[in-house]
Design an enzyme around this catalytic site. Structure first.
Site, PDB file in Angstrom:
ATOM      1  N   ASP A 147      -3.468  -2.922  -5.029  1.00  0.00           N
ATOM      2  CA  ASP A 147      -2.392  -3.904  -4.816  1.00  0.00           C
ATOM      3  C   ASP A 147      -1.575  -4.098  -6.097  1.00  0.00           C
ATOM      4  O   ASP A 147      -0.352  -4.214  -6.068  1.00  0.00           O
ATOM      5  CB  ASP A 147      -2.976  -5.254  -4.387  1.00  0.00           C
ATOM      6  CG  ASP A 147      -3.457  -5.234  -2.941  1.00  0.00           C
ATOM      7  OD1 ASP A 147      -3.055  -4.341  -2.187  1.00  0.00           O
ATOM      8  OD2 ASP A 147      -4.233  -6.144  -2.579  1.00  0.00           O
ATOM      9  N   HIS A 168       0.829  -1.207   0.000  1.00  0.00           N
ATOM     10  CA  HIS A 168       0.000   0.000   0.000  1.00  0.00           C
ATOM     11  C   HIS A 168       0.865   1.261   0.000  1.00  0.00           C
ATOM     12  O   HIS A 168       0.481   2.277  -0.593  1.00  0.00           O
ATOM     13  CB  HIS A 168      -0.960  -0.004   1.187  1.00  0.00           C
ATOM     14  CG  HIS A 168      -1.879  -1.199   1.179  1.00  0.00           C
ATOM     15  ND1 HIS A 168      -2.543  -1.645   2.278  1.00  0.00           N
ATOM     16  CD2 HIS A 168      -2.205  -2.058   0.164  1.00  0.00           C
ATOM     17  CE1 HIS A 168      -3.261  -2.718   1.963  1.00  0.00           C
ATOM     18  NE2 HIS A 168      -3.064  -2.993   0.695  1.00  0.00           N
ATOM     19  N   HIS A 180      -0.736 -11.102  -4.946  1.00  0.00           N
ATOM     20  CA  HIS A 180       0.631 -10.567  -4.878  1.00  0.00           C
ATOM     21  C   HIS A 180       1.652 -11.488  -5.550  1.00  0.00           C
ATOM     22  O   HIS A 180       2.594 -11.023  -6.175  1.00  0.00           O
ATOM     23  CB  HIS A 180       1.031 -10.321  -3.423  1.00  0.00           C
ATOM     24  CG  HIS A 180       0.193  -9.264  -2.766  1.00  0.00           C
ATOM     25  ND1 HIS A 180       0.154  -7.963  -3.212  1.00  0.00           N
ATOM     26  CD2 HIS A 180      -0.652  -9.316  -1.710  1.00  0.00           C
ATOM     27  CE1 HIS A 180      -0.665  -7.262  -2.448  1.00  0.00           C
ATOM     28  NE2 HIS A 180      -1.175  -8.058  -1.532  1.00  0.00           N
ATOM     29  N   HIS A 233      -9.662  -2.212  -4.568  1.00  0.00           N
ATOM     30  CA  HIS A 233      -8.480  -2.482  -3.739  1.00  0.00           C
ATOM     31  C   HIS A 233      -7.520  -3.468  -4.420  1.00  0.00           C
ATOM     32  O   HIS A 233      -6.299  -3.332  -4.296  1.00  0.00           O
ATOM     33  CB  HIS A 233      -8.866  -2.994  -2.349  1.00  0.00           C
ATOM     34  CG  HIS A 233      -7.650  -3.116  -1.502  1.00  0.00           C
ATOM     35  ND1 HIS A 233      -7.060  -2.030  -0.889  1.00  0.00           N
ATOM     36  CD2 HIS A 233      -6.828  -4.158  -1.258  1.00  0.00           C
ATOM     37  CE1 HIS A 233      -5.948  -2.399  -0.301  1.00  0.00           C
ATOM     38  NE2 HIS A 233      -5.783  -3.706  -0.494  1.00  0.00           N
TER      39      HIS A 233
HETATM   40 ZN   LIG Z   1      -3.895  -4.584  -0.334  1.00  0.00          ZN
END
Ligand SMILES: [Zn+2]
Length: 291
Positions: free
Chosen positions: A244, A81, A267, A240
């Site tokens: 990311d 973030h 991720h 969101h």
């Molecule tokens: Zn996040």
């Protein structure tokens, strides 16, 4: 994002304090201006010798549900973030002095970082920002989750994310496509918060983690929607996921120009794509060198 631009740093230092979601530790992050071509660098000011960790894919290590860098014995985690806030605002050179390995969770979004950086002010520097133009399709993953980079005829950076928790889930299916600009990032993406299912939160707590995080500090979805909290956007979850993605793609260390499409990516896949793009860049340079 404007693909031909000068590098930027912040005009003055800024700081933010908070609690790490996983560790429950108090942590302070101090943003400091940095010279041209220095990039984003984390500095573990609490460790002997204040080791530096450049925020580039070479130092990425795999950890569940968050983005982590390690260089030697120094680690910084949950950096996505912070990285998104910097990349979303087009800040290329900045030192982040931290006193714990895990970055603060704040309200689950990157807005507190964006606001701290905006208050410090931006400074344009006298050097062009390096960019990498995607010139062929790179696709990673499988039918369950995948991510791809492909050339973009508009010469911009376009992001598309498709989130799919299934029609029976309180999160459901959401998709979003944007052409990234600092203003769009600030208004439409930065306020969106991290989220998880109630069952996932229970599992994390059962492992003794996240003791200080409550349903007010991020979005925890029960069968009827967020528990003890309210959505900031009807499609806050996909927004969101895009935050990311912006943070993870920033590990390329340059502006990526192209179209990036993700389906249920996280991720790990985001980082693998950056690794593939950077590796391709290196092999091209080697070929040119040989020729
Ligand atoms: Zn996040």
């Amino acid at each position: 994002m404007d693909t031909k631009r000068n590098q930027r740093t912040i005009a003055a230092p800024a700081a933010i304090e908070g609690v790490g979601y996983w560790s429950g530790e108090d942590v302070r992050v101090e943003f400091r201006p940095a010279p041209v071509d220095s990039g984003i660098v984390f500095v573990r000011g609490d460790l002997p010798g204040a080791p530096r960790i450049p925020a580039v894919i070479e130092h990425h290590v795999q950890t569940p549900r968050r983005t982590t860098l390690r260089l030697g014995r120094a680690t910084v985690e949950m950096i996505e973030h912070l990285m998104a806030a910097l990349a979303g605002m087009g800040i290329d050179n900045c030192e982040l002095w931290v006193d714990r390995p895990e970055m603060p969770g704040c309200d689950g979004s990157c807005m507190p970082f964006v606001e701290a950086l905006r208050a410090a002010g931006l400074l344009e520097q006298d050097a062009p920002r390096r960019q990498r133009v995607i010139d062929r399709v790179i696709r990673l993953g499988n039918c369950e989750s995948w991510i791809e980079a492909r050339p973009c005829c508009s010469g911009k950076r376009v992001l598309r994310y498709e989130l799919d928790y299934g029609s029976g889930s309180p999160i459901g299916r959401q998709s979003l496509e944007i052409s990234l600009s600092p203003r769009h990032f600030h208004v439409n993406l930065a306020p969106s918060r991290t989220f998880l299912l109630e069952s996932e939160a229970a599992e994390i707590k059962a492992r003794g983690l996240g003791r200080r995080a409550t349903c007010r500090d991020l979005l925890v979805f029960g069968p009827k929607g967020p528990i003890d909290n309210q959505l900031r956007f009807p499609d806050e979850c996909v927004r969101h996921k895009m935050v990311d993605m912006v943070g993870d793609l920033a590990l390329a260390g340059c502006d990526l120009v192209g179209r990036f499409v993700a389906y249920r990516s996280g991720h790990r896949l985001n980082a693998e794509l950056v690794r593939a793009i950077v590796a391709e860049n290196h092999s091209e340079k080697q070929l040119k060198h040989c020729a």
